[in-house]
Design a protein around this motif. Structure first.
Motif, PDB file in Angstrom:
ATOM      1  N   TYR A 110     -16.403 -27.241  15.190  1.00 44.69           N
ATOM      2  CA  TYR A 110     -15.204 -27.723  15.390  1.00 44.69           C
ATOM      3  C   TYR A 110     -15.259 -29.389  14.706  1.00 44.69           C
ATOM      4  O   TYR A 110     -14.285 -29.830  13.998  1.00 44.69           O
ATOM      5  CB  TYR A 110     -15.156 -28.033  16.845  1.00 44.69           C
ATOM      6  N   ALA A 111     -16.289 -29.870  14.807  1.00 45.17           N
ATOM      7  CA  ALA A 111     -16.690 -31.126  14.211  1.00 45.17           C
ATOM      8  C   ALA A 111     -16.485 -31.081  12.594  1.00 45.17           C
ATOM      9  O   ALA A 111     -16.148 -32.134  11.911  1.00 45.17           O
ATOM     10  CB  ALA A 111     -18.015 -31.690  14.424  1.00 45.17           C
ATOM     11  N   PHE A 112     -17.068 -30.104  12.124  1.00 44.12           N
ATOM     12  CA  PHE A 112     -16.766 -29.772  10.687  1.00 44.12           C
ATOM     13  C   PHE A 112     -15.092 -29.616  10.294  1.00 44.12           C
ATOM     14  O   PHE A 112     -14.983 -29.923   8.985  1.00 44.12           O
ATOM     15  CB  PHE A 112     -17.510 -28.670  10.231  1.00 44.12           C
ATOM     16  N   VAL A 113     -14.415 -29.036  10.968  1.00 44.00           N
ATOM     17  CA  VAL A 113     -13.007 -28.842  10.836  1.00 44.00           C
ATOM     18  C   VAL A 113     -12.614 -30.642  10.851  1.00 44.00           C
ATOM     19  O   VAL A 113     -11.645 -30.945   9.838  1.00 44.00           O
ATOM     20  CB  VAL A 113     -12.237 -28.159  11.898  1.00 44.00           C
ATOM     21  N   PHE A 136       2.273 -15.192   9.261  1.00 47.43           N
ATOM     22  CA  PHE A 136       1.149 -15.990   9.730  1.00 47.43           C
ATOM     23  C   PHE A 136       1.827 -16.725  11.029  1.00 47.43           C
ATOM     24  O   PHE A 136       2.805 -16.614  11.548  1.00 47.43           O
ATOM     25  CB  PHE A 136       0.675 -17.010   8.715  1.00 47.43           C
ATOM     26  N   GLY A 137       0.659 -17.783  11.415  1.00 51.65           N
ATOM     27  CA  GLY A 137       1.146 -18.554  12.823  1.00 51.65           C
ATOM     28  C   GLY A 137       2.298 -19.396  12.421  1.00 51.65           C
ATOM     29  O   GLY A 137       2.587 -19.732  11.330  1.00 51.65           O
ATOM     30  N   GLU A 138       2.893 -19.757  13.503  1.00 53.54           N
ATOM     31  CA  GLU A 138       4.106 -20.847  13.472  1.00 53.54           C
ATOM     32  C   GLU A 138       3.776 -22.187  12.595  1.00 53.54           C
ATOM     33  O   GLU A 138       4.447 -22.847  12.032  1.00 53.54           O
ATOM     34  CB  GLU A 138       4.319 -21.181  14.803  1.00 53.54           C
ATOM     35  N   TYR A 139       2.500 -22.490  12.737  1.00 57.18           N
ATOM     36  CA  TYR A 139       2.086 -23.879  12.054  1.00 57.18           C
ATOM     37  C   TYR A 139       1.646 -23.757  10.666  1.00 57.18           C
ATOM     38  O   TYR A 139       1.673 -24.606   9.961  1.00 57.18           O
ATOM     39  CB  TYR A 139       0.676 -24.193  13.019  1.00 57.18           C
ATOM     40  N   TRP A 140       1.905 -22.480  10.217  1.00 58.06           N
ATOM     41  CA  TRP A 140       1.323 -22.164   8.895  1.00 58.06           C
ATOM     42  C   TRP A 140       2.151 -22.773   7.654  1.00 58.06           C
ATOM     43  O   TRP A 140       3.527 -22.578   7.959  1.00 58.06           O
ATOM     44  CB  TRP A 140       1.301 -20.458   8.636  1.00 58.06           C
ATOM     45  N   HIS A 141       1.728 -23.783   6.854  1.00 60.37           N
ATOM     46  CA  HIS A 141       2.235 -24.268   5.967  1.00 60.37           C
ATOM     47  C   HIS A 141       3.242 -25.300   6.443  1.00 60.37           C
ATOM     48  O   HIS A 141       4.486 -25.547   5.824  1.00 60.37           O
ATOM     49  CB  HIS A 141       3.205 -23.280   4.839  1.00 60.37           C
ATOM     50  N   THR A 142       3.045 -25.938   7.546  1.00 62.18           N
ATOM     51  CA  THR A 142       3.706 -26.951   8.173  1.00 62.18           C
ATOM     52  C   THR A 142       2.616 -28.037   8.461  1.00 62.18           C
ATOM     53  O   THR A 142       1.575 -27.978   8.343  1.00 62.18           O
ATOM     54  CB  THR A 142       4.435 -26.569   9.530  1.00 62.18           C
ATOM     55  N   HIS A 143       3.439 -29.289   8.872  1.00 63.13           N
ATOM     56  CA  HIS A 143       2.407 -30.542   9.444  1.00 63.13           C
ATOM     57  C   HIS A 143       1.940 -30.093  10.718  1.00 63.13           C
ATOM     58  O   HIS A 143       1.173 -30.887  11.098  1.00 63.13           O
ATOM     59  CB  HIS A 143       3.103 -31.745   9.130  1.00 63.13           C
ATOM     60  N   ASN A 144       2.277 -29.063  11.438  1.00 70.73           N
ATOM     61  CA  ASN A 144       1.458 -28.779  12.735  1.00 70.73           C
ATOM     62  C   ASN A 144      -0.027 -28.096  12.374  1.00 70.73           C
ATOM     63  O   ASN A 144      -0.612 -27.812  13.490  1.00 70.73           O
ATOM     64  CB  ASN A 144       2.501 -27.844  13.585  1.00 70.73           C
ATOM     65  N   ASP A 145      -0.200 -27.788  11.183  1.00 69.78           N
ATOM     66  CA  ASP A 145      -1.659 -27.251  11.023  1.00 69.78           C
ATOM     67  C   ASP A 145      -2.655 -28.477  11.023  1.00 69.78           C
ATOM     68  O   ASP A 145      -3.012 -28.846  10.034  1.00 69.78           O
ATOM     69  CB  ASP A 145      -1.472 -26.524   9.617  1.00 69.78           C
ATOM     70  N   ASP A 146      -2.887 -28.758  12.409  1.00 70.68           N
ATOM     71  CA  ASP A 146      -3.543 -30.024  12.372  1.00 70.68           C
ATOM     72  C   ASP A 146      -4.822 -29.647  13.418  1.00 70.68           C
ATOM     73  O   ASP A 146      -4.683 -28.441  14.005  1.00 70.68           O
ATOM     74  CB  ASP A 146      -3.079 -31.527  12.801  1.00 70.68           C
ATOM     75  N   MET A 147      -5.527 -30.567  14.046  1.00 71.60           N
ATOM     76  CA  MET A 147      -6.603 -30.289  14.964  1.00 71.60           C
ATOM     77  C   MET A 147      -5.978 -29.836  16.349  1.00 71.60           C
ATOM     78  O   MET A 147      -6.930 -29.045  17.131  1.00 71.60           O
ATOM     79  CB  MET A 147      -7.380 -31.519  15.347  1.00 71.60           C
ATOM     80  N   ASP A 148      -4.717 -30.100  16.829  1.00 73.64           N
ATOM     81  CA  ASP A 148      -4.133 -29.559  17.857  1.00 73.64           C
ATOM     82  C   ASP A 148      -4.272 -28.054  18.004  1.00 73.64           C
ATOM     83  O   ASP A 148      -4.239 -27.471  18.850  1.00 73.64           O
ATOM     84  CB  ASP A 148      -2.869 -30.011  18.121  1.00 73.64           C
ATOM     85  N   ILE A 149      -4.116 -27.351  17.047  1.00 71.77           N
ATOM     86  CA  ILE A 149      -4.051 -25.899  17.037  1.00 71.77           C
ATOM     87  C   ILE A 149      -5.339 -25.213  16.990  1.00 71.77           C
ATOM     88  O   ILE A 149      -5.468 -24.125  17.087  1.00 71.77           O
ATOM     89  CB  ILE A 149      -3.253 -25.070  16.073  1.00 71.77           C
ATOM     90  N   ILE A 150      -6.602 -25.896  16.772  1.00 69.04           N
ATOM     91  CA  ILE A 150      -7.869 -25.627  16.447  1.00 69.04           C
ATOM     92  C   ILE A 150      -8.439 -25.374  17.580  1.00 69.04           C
ATOM     93  O   ILE A 150      -8.445 -26.033  18.651  1.00 69.04           O
ATOM     94  CB  ILE A 150      -8.604 -26.307  15.521  1.00 69.04           C
ATOM     95  N   ASP A 151      -9.147 -24.097  17.947  1.00 65.19           N
ATOM     96  CA  ASP A 151      -9.679 -23.730  19.153  1.00 65.19           C
ATOM     97  C   ASP A 151     -11.329 -23.544  18.988  1.00 65.19           C
ATOM     98  O   ASP A 151     -11.467 -22.345  18.466  1.00 65.19           O
ATOM     99  CB  ASP A 151      -9.124 -22.729  20.149  1.00 65.19           C
ATOM    100  N   PRO A 152     -12.111 -24.353  19.468  1.00 66.31           N
ATOM    101  CA  PRO A 152     -13.565 -23.969  19.201  1.00 66.31           C
ATOM    102  C   PRO A 152     -14.159 -22.538  19.625  1.00 66.31           C
ATOM    103  O   PRO A 152     -15.085 -21.938  18.891  1.00 66.31           O
ATOM    104  CB  PRO A 152     -14.342 -24.939  20.122  1.00 66.31           C
TER     105      PRO A 152
END
Ligand code: AHN
Ligand code: ZN
Length: 337
Positions: free
Chosen positions: A53-56, A299-315
């Protein structure tokens, strides 16, 4: 009295002799000969999800990693230095590629090699660049600005960095090449210009850093492997080019308890980096890629949008994929995959 203590002594000798790797099967015959000795269960190191997670986070902290930008140069430096720190021999394969926009991209495939002399090798891959625009058809917010690509780019790289860290801490004799392809996501959306994507893997496939006996037996590509609730159906081209490998990886994942991610459905084809490795380099490579159910873009709703940030990442998703990758690597190294 003497006979009893002799009996105790014999009993404890028998017990001690039996301690390592020998389980009684209840038949009373607990001695094992060389040939029929059960294989030791492979020791697979634990994948540290918080480290991944820290590497992301670290990658996202550079900003969008778009070729010809300062963030891209800095992230490249950090990636190469990190792999070297984790004991790999690193190749920075520079190349120039013409994007569909006409831009000349100064790009670099980053290759981390473990046991570079070994002839028995496998490769794991991901793309490290992020998309220069946010042109999802579902969301036009700031569509001309580059995206952070926490999942689309960051997640696969993070898993491979953690695999590298574990390879240093738990060395094996097999060769492993971790390949970070550049310029994957500078392609044209819509239409039928799929070859405008994956410029780094196309370059590498025409100019592989290995040849002959060092060619990897197979490869596994990670693309968007960090989102909460990710779903990885069996991607179409992977099934065309390496069905047995797909089925083995998915079965292993399911046995490890990750069947909620590695589902037994068939997924549509994605023209991703593995497509070019299969068709140009002719090395079998499969793709682990998030394809949510009912996704309008595939793909995910966040795909190729500015929502592809840390909020969608799950360790937990990073760990599921990373732990399966470590199991593949350490089992393969032990001849048990
Ligand atoms: C195409 O859209 C042709 N390929 C998708 C590859 C991709 C983009 N993976 C992540 N971003
Ligand atoms: Zn993308």
């Amino acid at each position: 009295m003497k006979t009893f203590s002799t009996f105790l002594l014999l009993l404890s000798v028998a017990f001690l002799a039996c301690l390592p790797g020998c389980k009684s099967d209840g038949s009373g015959q607990s001695s094992v000969t060389e040939e029929e000795a059960p294989k030791e269960k492979v020791a697979v190191p634990k994948f540290d999800r918080d480290s991944a997670y820290a590497f992301v986070e670290k990658q996202v902290g550079f900003g969008p990693r778009v070729p010809n930008t300062e963030a891209h140069r800095q992230c490249r430096q950090w990636l190469a230095a990190s792999f070297r720190q984790y004991g790999a021999e690193v190749i920075e394969q520079d190349f120039q590629a013409r994007a569909y926009t006409g831009a000349t991209l100064n790009a670099t495939n980053i290759i981390a090699r473990y046991n570079p002399q070994a002839t028995r090798r496998i490769m794991l891959a991901a793309h490290w660049d992020s998309r220069p625009f946010a042109d999802s058809p579902l969301n036009t917010d700031r569509k001309d600005e580059p995206i952070l690509g926490a999942d689309d780019g960051g997640s696969g790289v993070a898993v491979l960095l953690e695999v590298a860290r574990q390879l240093q801490a738990n060395p094996i004799e097999m060769g492993v090449d971790l390949i970070l392809f550049d310029a994957e996501d500078y392609g044209e959306s819509g239409g039928d210009n799929a070859e405008s994507y994956c410029l780094g893997s196309q370059y590498w496939s025409r100019n592989p850093h290995v040849s002959g006996r060092q060619r990897p037996k197979y490869g596994i590509l990670l693309d968007m492997v960090g989102a909460e609730g990710a779903r990885f159906p069996k991607e179409y081209y992977s099934m065309q080019f390496a069905p047995q490998l797909v089925n083995k990886v998915w079965k292993l994942a399911q046995n490890m308890g990750y069947g909620n991610y590695f589902v037994n459905d068939s997924g549509g084809g994605v023209t991703d980096d593995h497509y070019f490795v299969n068709t140009i380099a002719r090395i079998p490579m499969i793709d682990i890629i998030n394809r949510p159910v009912g996704a309008q873009t595939g793909f995910g709703e966040y795909w190729h949008t500015h929502n592809d940030d840390m909020d969608i990442i799950d360790p937990r998703t990073l760990r599921a994929v990373g732990q399966v990758m470590l199991a593949v690597v350490y089992r393969e190294a032990n001849g048990e995959f």
